[in-house]
Design an enzyme around this catalytic site. Structure first.
Site, PDB file in Angstrom:
ATOM      1  N   TYR A  19      -3.071  -1.400  10.491  1.00  0.00           N
ATOM      2  CA  TYR A  19      -3.024  -1.575   9.031  1.00  0.00           C
ATOM      3  C   TYR A  19      -1.703  -1.049   8.467  1.00  0.00           C
ATOM      4  O   TYR A  19      -1.035  -1.741   7.695  1.00  0.00           O
ATOM      5  CB  TYR A  19      -4.217  -0.868   8.384  1.00  0.00           C
ATOM      6  CG  TYR A  19      -4.284  -1.019   6.882  1.00  0.00           C
ATOM      7  CD1 TYR A  19      -4.749  -2.202   6.310  1.00  0.00           C
ATOM      8  CD2 TYR A  19      -3.907   0.013   6.035  1.00  0.00           C
ATOM      9  CE1 TYR A  19      -4.827  -2.342   4.931  1.00  0.00           C
ATOM     10  CE2 TYR A  19      -3.988  -0.119   4.650  1.00  0.00           C
ATOM     11  CZ  TYR A  19      -4.453  -1.303   4.099  1.00  0.00           C
ATOM     12  OH  TYR A  19      -4.526  -1.446   2.733  1.00  0.00           O
ATOM     13  N   SER A  66       0.863  -1.196   0.000  1.00  0.00           N
ATOM     14  CA  SER A  66       0.000   0.000   0.000  1.00  0.00           C
ATOM     15  C   SER A  66       0.895   1.240   0.000  1.00  0.00           C
ATOM     16  O   SER A  66       2.073   1.162   0.391  1.00  0.00           O
ATOM     17  CB  SER A  66      -0.863  -0.012   1.262  1.00  0.00           C
ATOM     18  OG  SER A  66      -1.535   1.225   1.426  1.00  0.00           O
TER      19      SER A  66
HETATM   20  N1  LIG Z   1      -8.767  -0.101  -1.449  1.00  0.00           N
HETATM   21  C1  LIG Z   1      -7.684   0.622  -1.287  1.00  0.00           C
HETATM   22  O1  LIG Z   1      -7.723   1.867  -1.260  1.00  0.00           O
HETATM   23  C2  LIG Z   1      -6.354  -0.045  -1.110  1.00  0.00           C
HETATM   24  C3  LIG Z   1      -5.214   0.769  -1.082  1.00  0.00           C
HETATM   25  C4  LIG Z   1      -3.975   0.179  -0.903  1.00  0.00           C
HETATM   26  C5  LIG Z   1      -3.881  -1.202  -0.796  1.00  0.00           C
HETATM   27  N2  LIG Z   1      -5.011  -1.973  -0.826  1.00  0.00           N
HETATM   28  C6  LIG Z   1      -4.844  -3.407  -0.681  1.00  0.00           C
HETATM   29  O2  LIG Z   1      -5.458  -4.095  -1.761  1.00  0.00           O
HETATM   30  C7  LIG Z   1      -5.842  -5.408  -1.336  1.00  0.00           C
HETATM   31  C8  LIG Z   1      -7.271  -5.681  -1.738  1.00  0.00           C
HETATM   32  O3  LIG Z   1      -8.121  -4.807  -1.023  1.00  0.00           O
HETATM   33  P1  LIG Z   1      -9.526  -4.286  -1.571  1.00  0.00           P
HETATM   34  O4  LIG Z   1      -9.463  -2.818  -1.543  1.00  0.00           O
HETATM   35  O5  LIG Z   1      -9.880  -4.977  -2.834  1.00  0.00           O
HETATM   36  O6  LIG Z   1     -10.493  -4.712  -0.358  1.00  0.00           O
HETATM   37  P2  LIG Z   1     -11.638  -5.795  -0.237  1.00  0.00           P
HETATM   38  O7  LIG Z   1     -12.039  -5.777   1.188  1.00  0.00           O
HETATM   39  O8  LIG Z   1     -12.676  -5.587  -1.270  1.00  0.00           O
HETATM   40  O9  LIG Z   1     -10.879  -7.175  -0.577  1.00  0.00           O
HETATM   41  C9  LIG Z   1     -10.188  -7.923   0.375  1.00  0.00           C
HETATM   42  C10 LIG Z   1     -10.599  -9.377   0.191  1.00  0.00           C
HETATM   43  O10 LIG Z   1      -9.824 -10.165   1.120  1.00  0.00           O
HETATM   44  C11 LIG Z   1     -10.703 -11.154   1.652  1.00  0.00           C
HETATM   45  N3  LIG Z   1     -10.212 -11.663   2.917  1.00  0.00           N
HETATM   46  C12 LIG Z   1     -10.211 -11.037   4.131  1.00  0.00           C
HETATM   47  N4  LIG Z   1      -9.743 -11.860   5.074  1.00  0.00           N
HETATM   48  C13 LIG Z   1      -9.405 -13.027   4.455  1.00  0.00           C
HETATM   49  C14 LIG Z   1      -8.859 -14.250   4.911  1.00  0.00           C
HETATM   50  N5  LIG Z   1      -8.571 -14.450   6.196  1.00  0.00           N
HETATM   51  N6  LIG Z   1      -8.637 -15.233   4.015  1.00  0.00           N
HETATM   52  C15 LIG Z   1      -8.951 -15.042   2.699  1.00  0.00           C
HETATM   53  N7  LIG Z   1      -9.475 -13.906   2.212  1.00  0.00           N
HETATM   54  C16 LIG Z   1      -9.709 -12.913   3.082  1.00  0.00           C
HETATM   55  C17 LIG Z   1     -12.027 -10.403   1.811  1.00  0.00           C
HETATM   56  O11 LIG Z   1     -13.111 -11.296   1.999  1.00  0.00           O
HETATM   57  C18 LIG Z   1     -12.085  -9.609   0.518  1.00  0.00           C
HETATM   58  O12 LIG Z   1     -12.691 -10.336  -0.524  1.00  0.00           O
HETATM   59  C19 LIG Z   1      -5.563  -5.450   0.168  1.00  0.00           C
HETATM   60  O13 LIG Z   1      -4.314  -6.053   0.406  1.00  0.00           O
HETATM   61  C20 LIG Z   1      -5.517  -3.983   0.542  1.00  0.00           C
HETATM   62  O14 LIG Z   1      -4.781  -3.759   1.728  1.00  0.00           O
HETATM   63  C21 LIG Z   1      -6.241  -1.429  -0.987  1.00  0.00           C
END
Ligand SMILES: NC(=O)c1ccc[n+]([C@@H]2O[C@H](COP(=O)([O-])OP(=O)(O)OC[C@H]3O[C@@H](n4cnc5c(N)ncnc54)[C@H](O)[C@@H]3O)[C@@H](O)[C@H]2O)c1
Length: 254
Positions: A154, A141
């Protein structure tokens, strides 16, 4: 078809950025395992994509559980014979300063966000070594570099992912296994909802976004997926241990 016949596991891929990565990997010719704890969403995505003729299966796996991760790797090998690409994408984002967070939330965050990447790599790398190489993409991130108020667990987890990526890159370069991470800025997914609530809600964050993220709009999940595909493919063959910053310009002004 930059990933033709490659076998990929994408964790946390029933929705959000992970789902977009699954879609792009399949479009580029890969065979993909969708992994998530969201069974209904995962099965629905599997059905939709299989209906379009793609080679894709869903596995209900909690990536913070060693038992589930071992079974996930076995499932992929049984289905497709090997593993070439891992995208460690699953994470949770539970906001709070250190005095607001409980020990349980701290442990949950570290286990799902960081320990999972260790476990998946631990069990997938021997398979990749036998295959002659592979590509691991860890989802980090902008918070791997910059903190934000009331997001302590986080941001600590995302900082750890950056160094885990570099450590694994050093250890396995000799095996032709590349390990890189992606550092997105603000992507409009449900993950951010709880944190946004602390600052007036999603609409208020969207309104303030141009002052935080210079491109002035949320990043689309597919924009991150395209970077994952680049890192998974031979187009990035000289890259390992690299954080790819995709933050809409946030850090340009820091
Ligand atoms: N959305 C943002 O702004 C952003 C920014 C930087 C980084 N990220 C990173 O991108 C990645 C995806 O995030 P997103 O924004 O799509 O969020 P999201 O919540 O839509 O997706 C995360 C997914 O991980 C799954 N998950 C959670 N716990 C789990 C477990 N124990 N086992 C298996 N699956 C599990 C959830 O069910 C969900 O489908 C993450 O690593 C997040 O930290 C997101």
């Amino acid at each position: 078809m930059r990933l033709k016949d490659k076998v990929a596991i994408v964790t946390g891929s029933a929705r959000g950025i992970g789902e977009a990565i699954v879609r792009d990997f399949l479009k580029e010719g890969a065979k993909v395992i969708i992994c998530d704890i969201l069974v209904e969403e995962g099965r629905e995505l599997e059905k939709e994509l299989q209906g379009k003729g793609f080679d894709v299966y869903f596995s209900r796996s909690d990536v913070s559980s060693e038992k589930d991760v071992k079974e996930l790797i076995e499932f992929a090998v049984n289905r497709f014979g090997t593993i070439n690409i891992i995208c460690n994408n699953a994470a949770v984002n539970i906001p709070g300063s250190v005095i607001e967070l409980t020990e349980d939330i701290w442990d949950k965050t570290m286990n799902i966000n960081v320990k999972s990447q260790f476990l998946v790599a631990k069990y997938a790398i021997p398979v990749m070594q036998r295959a002659g190489g592979g590509s691991i993409i860890n989802m980090a991130s902008a918070n791997s570099f910059i903190a934000e108020p009331r997001l302590s667990a986080y941001v600590a987890s995302k900082g750890a992912i950056l160094m885990l990526t570099r450590a694994m890159a050093l250890d396995f370069a000799k095996d032709n296994i590349r390990v890189n991470c992606i550092c997105p800025g603000w992507v409009d997914t449900t993950m951010n909802d709880a944190h946004a609530e602390l600052f007036g809600g999603r609409e208020a964050v969207l309104e303030a976004l141009p002052s935080i993220q210079p491109i002035g709009r949320p990043i689309a999940p597919m924009e991150i997926a395209k970077i994952a595909t680049f890192l998974a493919s031979d187009d990035s063959s000289c890259m390992t241990g690299s954080p790819v910053i995709a933050d809409g310009g946030i850090m340009a002004g820091v």
